[in-house]
Motif scaffolding. Sequence first.
Motif, PDB file in Angstrom:
ATOM      1  N   GLY A  23       0.915  -1.251  -0.189  1.00 43.86           N
ATOM      2  CA  GLY A  23      -0.001   0.055   0.171  1.00 43.86           C
ATOM      3  C   GLY A  23       0.843   1.483  -0.044  1.00 43.86           C
ATOM      4  N   ASP A  24       0.060   2.578   0.038  1.00 41.64           N
ATOM      5  CA  ASP A  24       0.896   3.627   0.064  1.00 41.64           C
ATOM      6  C   ASP A  24       0.660   4.311   1.346  1.00 41.64           C
ATOM      7  OD1 ASP A  24       1.597   3.149  -2.608  1.00 41.64           O
ATOM      8  OD2 ASP A  24      -0.112   4.271  -3.366  1.00 41.64           O
ATOM      9  N   ILE A  25       1.463   4.995   1.774  1.00 40.06           N
ATOM     10  CA  ILE A  25       1.462   5.977   3.091  1.00 40.06           C
ATOM     11  C   ILE A  25       1.700   7.526   2.536  1.00 40.06           C
ATOM     12  CG2 ILE A  25       2.558   6.624   5.128  1.00 40.06           C
ATOM     13  CD1 ILE A  25       3.354   3.648   5.464  1.00 40.06           C
ATOM     14  N   THR A  26       0.753   8.202   2.969  1.00 36.65           N
ATOM     15  CA  THR A  26       0.788   9.531   2.457  1.00 36.65           C
ATOM     16  C   THR A  26       1.260  10.532   3.796  1.00 36.65           C
ATOM     17  OG1 THR A  26      -0.982   9.426   0.937  1.00 36.65           O
ATOM     18  CG2 THR A  26      -0.406  11.591   1.600  1.00 36.65           C
ATOM     19  N   ILE A  27       2.275  11.245   3.312  1.00 34.24           N
ATOM     20  CA  ILE A  27       3.007  12.056   4.369  1.00 34.24           C
ATOM     21  C   ILE A  27       2.768  13.776   4.064  1.00 34.24           C
ATOM     22  CG2 ILE A  27       5.231  12.872   5.322  1.00 34.24           C
ATOM     23  CD1 ILE A  27       4.624  10.101   6.068  1.00 34.24           C
ATOM     24  N   VAL A  35       2.373  14.598   9.551  1.00 31.08           N
ATOM     25  CA  VAL A  35       1.155  13.733   9.499  1.00 31.08           C
ATOM     26  C   VAL A  35       1.035  12.775   8.501  1.00 31.08           C
ATOM     27  CG1 VAL A  35      -1.304  13.873   9.344  1.00 31.08           C
ATOM     28  CG2 VAL A  35      -0.339  15.746  10.574  1.00 31.08           C
ATOM     29  N   TYR A  36       0.622  11.321   8.947  1.00 25.97           N
ATOM     30  CA  TYR A  36       0.659  10.490   8.019  1.00 25.97           C
ATOM     31  C   TYR A  36      -0.708   9.863   8.015  1.00 25.97           C
ATOM     32  CZ  TYR A  36       0.601   6.824  11.532  1.00 25.97           C
ATOM     33  OH  TYR A  36       0.379   6.127  12.592  1.00 25.97           O
ATOM     34  N   SER A  37      -1.091   9.163   6.876  1.00 22.22           N
ATOM     35  CA  SER A  37      -2.428   8.342   6.539  1.00 22.22           C
ATOM     36  C   SER A  37      -1.790   7.244   5.947  1.00 22.22           C
ATOM     37  CB  SER A  37      -3.406   9.144   6.009  1.00 22.22           C
ATOM     38  OG  SER A  37      -3.098   9.714   4.759  1.00 22.22           O
ATOM     39  N   GLY A  38      -2.536   6.008   6.060  1.00 20.10           N
ATOM     40  CA  GLY A  38      -2.050   5.121   5.363  1.00 20.10           C
ATOM     41  C   GLY A  38      -1.675   3.955   6.272  1.00 20.10           C
ATOM     42  N   PRO A  39      -1.162   2.557   5.620  1.00 20.34           N
ATOM     43  CA  PRO A  39      -1.173   2.357   4.328  1.00 20.34           C
ATOM     44  C   PRO A  39      -2.564   2.102   3.866  1.00 20.34           C
ATOM     45  CG  PRO A  39      -0.314   0.741   5.572  1.00 20.34           C
ATOM     46  CD  PRO A  39      -0.583   1.538   6.755  1.00 20.34           C
ATOM     47  N   VAL A  40      -2.527   2.558   2.328  1.00 18.16           N
ATOM     48  CA  VAL A  40      -4.002   2.396   1.682  1.00 18.16           C
ATOM     49  C   VAL A  40      -3.423   1.578   0.326  1.00 18.16           C
ATOM     50  CG1 VAL A  40      -5.652   3.625   0.555  1.00 18.16           C
ATOM     51  CG2 VAL A  40      -4.926   4.345   2.723  1.00 18.16           C
ATOM     52  N   PHE A  53      -6.284   0.379  -1.904  1.00 14.07           N
ATOM     53  CA  PHE A  53      -7.309   1.086  -2.905  1.00 14.07           C
ATOM     54  C   PHE A  53      -8.076   1.970  -1.884  1.00 14.07           C
ATOM     55  CE2 PHE A  53      -7.122  -3.587  -3.959  1.00 14.07           C
ATOM     56  CZ  PHE A  53      -6.686  -3.562  -4.829  1.00 14.07           C
ATOM     57  N   GLY A  54      -8.400   3.147  -2.632  1.00 14.55           N
ATOM     58  CA  GLY A  54      -9.191   4.256  -1.990  1.00 14.55           C
ATOM     59  C   GLY A  54      -8.490   5.219  -1.242  1.00 14.55           C
ATOM     60  N   THR A  55      -8.967   5.579  -0.141  1.00 16.33           N
ATOM     61  CA  THR A  55      -8.337   6.596   0.667  1.00 16.33           C
ATOM     62  C   THR A  55      -8.119   6.299   2.205  1.00 16.33           C
ATOM     63  OG1 THR A  55     -10.101   8.004   1.034  1.00 16.33           O
ATOM     64  CG2 THR A  55      -8.602   8.787  -0.981  1.00 16.33           C
ATOM     65  N   ALA A  56      -7.274   6.774   2.753  1.00 13.21           N
ATOM     66  CA  ALA A  56      -7.312   6.608   4.480  1.00 13.21           C
ATOM     67  C   ALA A  56      -8.486   7.234   5.104  1.00 13.21           C
ATOM     68  CB  ALA A  56      -5.882   6.705   4.812  1.00 13.21           C
ATOM     69  N   SER A  57      -9.058   6.753   6.161  1.00 16.41           N
ATOM     70  CA  SER A  57     -10.202   7.564   6.823  1.00 16.41           C
ATOM     71  C   SER A  57      -9.588   8.408   7.878  1.00 16.41           C
ATOM     72  CB  SER A  57     -10.819   6.287   7.351  1.00 16.41           C
ATOM     73  OG  SER A  57     -10.163   5.647   8.446  1.00 16.41           O
ATOM     74  N   GLN A  58      -8.404   8.302   8.285  1.00 18.10           N
ATOM     75  CA  GLN A  58      -7.996   9.050   9.244  1.00 18.10           C
ATOM     76  C   GLN A  58      -6.443   9.326   9.067  1.00 18.10           C
ATOM     77  OE1 GLN A  58      -9.083   8.016  13.075  1.00 18.10           O
ATOM     78  NE2 GLN A  58      -8.179   9.579  14.226  1.00 18.10           N
ATOM     79  N   ALA A  59      -5.972  10.508   9.525  1.00 14.97           N
ATOM     80  CA  ALA A  59      -4.523  10.563   9.646  1.00 14.97           C
ATOM     81  C   ALA A  59      -3.969  10.857  11.122  1.00 14.97           C
ATOM     82  CB  ALA A  59      -4.243  12.036   8.834  1.00 14.97           C
ATOM     83  N   TYR A  60      -2.709  10.545  11.418  1.00 10.41           N
ATOM     84  CA  TYR A  60      -2.083  10.507  12.525  1.00 10.41           C
ATOM     85  C   TYR A  60      -0.646  11.151  12.329  1.00 10.41           C
ATOM     86  CZ  TYR A  60      -5.379   6.647  13.338  1.00 10.41           C
ATOM     87  OH  TYR A  60      -6.599   6.118  13.362  1.00 10.41           O
ATOM     88  N   ASN A  61      -0.079  11.539  13.812  1.00 10.16           N
ATOM     89  CA  ASN A  61       1.195  12.471  13.688  1.00 10.16           C
ATOM     90  C   ASN A  61       2.365  11.374  13.814  1.00 10.16           C
ATOM     91  OD1 ASN A  61       0.136  14.892  13.660  1.00 10.16           O
ATOM     92  ND2 ASN A  61      -0.083  14.831  15.988  1.00 10.16           N
TER      93      ASN A  61
END
Length: 131
Positions: free
Chosen positions: A49-53, A57-62, A64-72
């Motif tokens: 999957g993919d992790i968005t930075i 803040v980060y979200s994922g890994p995803v 398919f689709g998008t992550a539902s929540q982001a974290y520090n």
Amino acid sequence: MTSRTSRIFSIMLLAAATGGARADFIGGKLPDGTYHCEVYLLGMFLSLGDITIKGNVYSGPVIFGTASQAYNYQMDANGEITWLGPLGGYTTGGNSISLTQATLDGQTSPSFDIIMKQPDGAFTASTCTKR
């Protein structure tokens, strides 16, 4: 004498290289973007999957689709990352993060390696590289 000179030169070169790499970690953040994570297993690369930075803040890994929540997250001066929230399959089912180490050198895309400890005590390493 030549051996000693060679050793001193090697130590100085290593110190210079390490110092240059650490300078990139001063801000305590990875460059913003999407990092594709994969593991080499059974002779092939498998996508995790993919992790968005964005900032600290980060979200994922995803996958398919998008992550539902982001974290520090936090990154120290040596590039060691501490995730301050869950990290998908890396932290579920008895799995835990043993270490995450960033690599930020000018020659390659920014990346980080995640070492995951499985419930049976085995370790798995994956690499996440900025797209």
